[in-house]
Design a protein around this motif. Structure first.
Motif, short mmCIF file in Angstrom:
data_model
loop_
_atom_site.label_atom_id
_atom_site.label_comp_id
_atom_site.label_asym_id
_atom_site.label_seq_id
_atom_site.Cartn_x
_atom_site.Cartn_y
_atom_site.Cartn_z
N ILE A 196 0.81 -1.23 0.00
CA ILE A 196 0.00 0.00 0.00
C ILE A 196 0.84 1.28 0.00
CG2 ILE A 196 -1.85 1.27 1.18
CD1 ILE A 196 -2.94 -1.33 2.20
N THR A 200 0.42 4.60 -2.42
CA THR A 200 0.01 5.91 -1.89
C THR A 200 1.14 6.93 -2.01
OG1 THR A 200 0.57 5.15 0.34
CG2 THR A 200 -1.74 5.03 -0.28
N GLU A 221 -4.65 10.70 -0.25
CA GLU A 221 -3.80 9.62 0.22
C GLU A 221 -4.56 8.72 1.21
OE1 GLU A 221 -0.38 11.07 2.27
OE2 GLU A 221 0.65 9.15 2.22
N LEU A 222 -5.29 9.36 2.13
CA LEU A 222 -6.07 8.59 3.10
C LEU A 222 -7.16 7.77 2.40
CD1 LEU A 222 -6.60 11.15 6.03
CD2 LEU A 222 -5.63 8.87 6.24
N GLN A 225 -5.56 4.89 0.61
CA GLN A 225 -5.16 3.88 1.61
C GLN A 225 -6.38 3.03 2.00
OE1 GLN A 225 -2.32 3.28 3.91
NE2 GLN A 225 -3.56 1.87 5.10
N GLU A 226 -7.50 3.70 2.28
CA GLU A 226 -8.71 2.99 2.68
C GLU A 226 -9.22 2.09 1.56
OE1 GLU A 226 -10.11 2.85 5.59
OE2 GLU A 226 -8.74 4.29 6.49
N ALA A 229 -6.84 -0.86 1.07
CA ALA A 229 -6.91 -1.75 2.24
C ALA A 229 -8.23 -2.53 2.23
CB ALA A 229 -6.78 -0.94 3.53
N ILE A 232 -8.08 -5.26 -0.34
CA ILE A 232 -7.24 -6.38 0.12
C ILE A 232 -7.99 -7.20 1.17
CG2 ILE A 232 -5.17 -6.96 1.46
CD1 ILE A 232 -3.78 -4.58 0.10
N ARG A 233 -8.57 -6.51 2.14
CA ARG A 233 -9.20 -7.20 3.27
C ARG A 233 -10.46 -7.93 2.85
NH1 ARG A 233 -10.24 -3.24 8.08
NH2 ARG A 233 -9.66 -2.02 6.28
N ARG A 287 -15.78 1.63 8.84
CA ARG A 287 -15.64 3.06 8.59
C ARG A 287 -15.04 3.38 7.23
NH1 ARG A 287 -14.72 2.74 13.64
NH2 ARG A 287 -16.24 3.84 14.91
N GLY A 288 -14.42 2.37 6.58
CA GLY A 288 -13.64 2.61 5.36
C GLY A 288 -14.39 3.40 4.30
N PHE A 290 -17.20 4.99 4.38
CA PHE A 290 -17.70 6.27 4.86
C PHE A 290 -16.58 7.32 4.83
CE2 PHE A 290 -18.44 9.31 8.23
CZ PHE A 290 -19.69 9.78 7.87
N LEU A 291 -15.41 6.90 5.25
CA LEU A 291 -14.26 7.82 5.25
C LEU A 291 -13.94 8.27 3.83
CD1 LEU A 291 -11.71 6.31 7.78
CD2 LEU A 291 -12.67 8.60 7.80
N LEU A 295 -13.74 12.05 2.32
CA LEU A 295 -12.45 12.61 1.90
C LEU A 295 -12.45 13.04 0.43
CD1 LEU A 295 -10.25 9.90 3.68
CD2 LEU A 295 -10.23 12.34 4.25
N ARG B 19 3.56 3.42 11.82
CA ARG B 19 2.28 3.37 11.12
C ARG B 19 1.25 2.59 11.92
NH1 ARG B 19 2.59 3.97 5.53
NH2 ARG B 19 1.12 2.28 5.22
N LEU B 22 -3.70 -1.18 8.70
CA LEU B 22 -3.96 -2.60 8.47
C LEU B 22 -2.66 -3.41 8.47
CD1 LEU B 22 -5.89 -4.92 7.49
CD2 LEU B 22 -5.41 -4.15 5.16
N TYR B 53 1.13 7.51 10.11
CA TYR B 53 0.03 7.15 9.25
C TYR B 53 -1.00 6.39 10.06
CZ TYR B 53 -1.49 6.95 4.44
OH TYR B 53 -2.15 7.17 3.28
N ASP B 55 -5.10 4.61 9.58
CA ASP B 55 -6.25 4.39 8.71
C ASP B 55 -7.44 3.91 9.54
OD1 ASP B 55 -5.73 1.76 9.26
OD2 ASP B 55 -5.48 1.14 7.18
N SER B 56 -8.52 3.51 8.88
CA SER B 56 -9.73 3.14 9.63
C SER B 56 -9.48 1.92 10.49
CB SER B 56 -10.89 2.90 8.67
OG SER B 56 -10.63 1.80 7.84
N ARG B 84 -3.29 14.43 10.25
CA ARG B 84 -3.90 13.29 9.57
C ARG B 84 -4.85 12.53 10.50
NH1 ARG B 84 -1.76 10.53 5.14
NH2 ARG B 84 0.04 11.89 5.21
N ARG B 87 -7.94 14.62 11.19
CA ARG B 87 -8.89 14.65 10.07
C ARG B 87 -9.72 13.37 10.03
NH1 ARG B 87 -12.35 16.61 7.51
NH2 ARG B 87 -12.51 16.67 5.25
N LEU B 88 -9.04 12.25 10.25
CA LEU B 88 -9.72 10.96 10.24
C LEU B 88 -10.76 10.88 11.36
CD1 LEU B 88 -8.92 8.80 8.18
CD2 LEU B 88 -7.74 7.60 9.99
N ILE B 91 -13.80 13.27 10.47
CA ILE B 91 -14.78 12.72 9.51
C ILE B 91 -15.58 11.60 10.16
CG2 ILE B 91 -15.06 11.52 7.31
CD1 ILE B 91 -12.60 12.95 6.33
N SER B 92 -14.91 10.80 10.99
CA SER B 92 -15.60 9.68 11.65
C SER B 92 -16.45 10.15 12.82
CB SER B 92 -14.57 8.67 12.16
OG SER B 92 -13.64 8.34 11.17
#
Lengths: 315, 117
Positions: A196, A200, A221-222, A225-226, A229, A232-233, A287-288, A290-291, A295, B19, B22, B53, B55-56, B84, B87-88, B91-92
């Motif tokens: 990843i 990114t 970038e975020l 990444q989401e 990810a 993949i998941r 959350r992926g 939705f994020l 963004l 980081r 995941l 970094y 992520d969710s 970063r 921001r995450l 939004i959440s």
């Protein structure tokens, strides 16, 4: 293991681009130490070329190369350990050598072969005297230690040159990015989270070069990444032998469009629960998507959830 | 990701570095916090200053462990969010779920003073 194919050995030597180069202190220091420690008037770092031996560094020698057919080192590079000749006038290979019979009057020689990580002996670190003699165990050990240092310097020199060349090409490619009115690339990415950052970081770099604001770059970038990810998941179920496809395009209107496609079963996008729902807010996952929506400017799914397409305009 | 643990009375400060995404950092953090829970240490400050970094998935670990700590009468509080991470969380809509601090003494002392959390 020392490799003996002469053609390959010469090709390896050429690869170092060191023949006929200027003197370098790093090598001269080691030659000087070899001469002091072994108490010999002569010491050298030799590189054995097709028809000559050339001295990268030398102490007590006036010439910078000699013909290979009178070279002692050409014998030393055939073995892996230090070759010691206590008295050359008594050695069958060397007694008629003009360096022994002539004015040079060489008698003693000890040469440690310089071997590359691939196994090619390029030359030697050698110490030479005009009288017959030997080295103590300590001196032999020290000569071998210095030999390792010369080898390390050779590798360092080669790596540095290669890195500089690689860096220069990367800079040239990078410099082109701001001039690209449109930029499009498609990647097949292994379904491995370790891949990843490569994706990114690359996209981030393109956006930065195109003058995107720091915050927008971070958001893209975020989202990327989401998206990767998630693919993949869920799409690949964490199976690293699978792969996903990601295409990225930016155009002169200042919009980036990213598509991520996975080989999975797909899913019902409308059935994904809203993570902001009070019942879901404290759930650890979900959350992926939705994020990503928060963004990017626009997010759409196609092909039964297997393909995600997201866009964002440059501010 | 690496974790550095410091204990200040009943409060445990974890400095995270690297980081939190995941399969990179998420498991390390989950395991360490579970160990602290088993030791009965339920007052945790996570220093996110050097989290490059997140992520969710990383946010998911924070949420899950926040819930575990609160269920045991403790809390998981956050210190030094990067832009970063902020921001995450924004939004959440999690900025109000966590107690978030910009100074370490404030974060640590908040556990002594119930009105500050």
């Amino acid at each position: 293991m020392t490799r003996i194919d002469e053609g390959e050995r010469l090709a390896a030597l050429k690869h170092y681009q060191i023949l006929d180069s200027e003197p370098e202190l790093a090598f001269d220091d080691l030659t000087l130490l070899a001469s002091h420690i072994c108490e010999t008037p002569i010491a050298a770092i030799t590189l054995v070329d097709s028809d000559r031996q050339w001295f990268k560094s030398r102490v007590g020698l006036d010439v910078h190369e000699t013909p290979r057919d009178i070279s002692f080192c050409t014998h030393a590079i055939k073995q892996r350990t230090i070759m010691v000749i206590p008295d050359a006038s008594k050695d069958d290979r060397l007694r008629h050598n003009p360096q022994v019979t002539g004015d040079s009057h060489i008698r003693f020689y000890a040469g440690a072969p310089l071997i590359t990580p691939e196994g090619y002996a390029l030359g030697t670190l050698c110490v030479v005297d005009r009288v017959p003699r030997t080295l103590t165990t300590e001196q032999l050990e020290a000569l071998d230690a210095l030999r390792r240092q010369v080898e390390a310097q050779l590798e360092l020199r080669r790596t540095l040159r290669e890195l500089r060349a690689a860096y220069a090409s990367v800079q040239k490619l990078s410099a082109m990015v701001p001039f690209c009115s449109t930029c499009q690339f498609t990647m097949t990415i292994p379904a491995d989270p370790a891949a990843i950052p490569t994706v990114t970081d690359g996209v981030t770099h393109v956006l930065q070069e195109q003058g995107w604001a720091e915050r927008d770059v971070m958001e893209v970038e975020l989202a990327l990444q989401e998206a990767v990810a998630n693919a993949i998941r869920h799409g690949c179920r964490g199976d690293a032998t699978k792969s996903l496809e990601c295409s990225v395009s930016t155009d002169d209107a200042g919009e980036i469009v990213i598509t991520v496609r996975d080989p999975g079963q797909g899913f019902d996008v409308s059935a994904v629960p809203n993570p902001l729902d009070p019942d879901n807010l404290l759930k650890p996952s979900g959350r992926g998507i939705f994020l990503i929506s928060g963004l990017m400017d626009d997010v759409q799914f196609a092909d039964g959830g297997r393909q995600l397409r997201m866009r964002k305009k440059k501010a | 990701m690496t974790l550095n643990e410091r204990r200040m009375g009943d409060v445990t400060v974890l400095d995270l570095k690297g980081r939190l995404v995941l399969e990179d950092g998420d498991a390390v953090l989950r395991t360490r916090i579970n160990e602290l829970l088993e030791q009965g240490r339920t007052q945790i400050v996570l220093n996110l200053k050097d989290v490059t970094y997140i992520d969710s998935c990383g946010v998911g670990v924070l949420i899950a462990k926040l819930v575990s700590m609160r269920n045991k009468g403790g809390d998981l509080r956050l210190l030094n969010l990067t832009d970063r991470s902020h921001r995450l969380m924004e939004i959440s809509q999690l900025l109000n779920v966590f107690a978030i601090f910009e100074s370490e003494p404030d974060a640590v002392n908040s556990f002594m003073d119930p009105t500050r959390a």
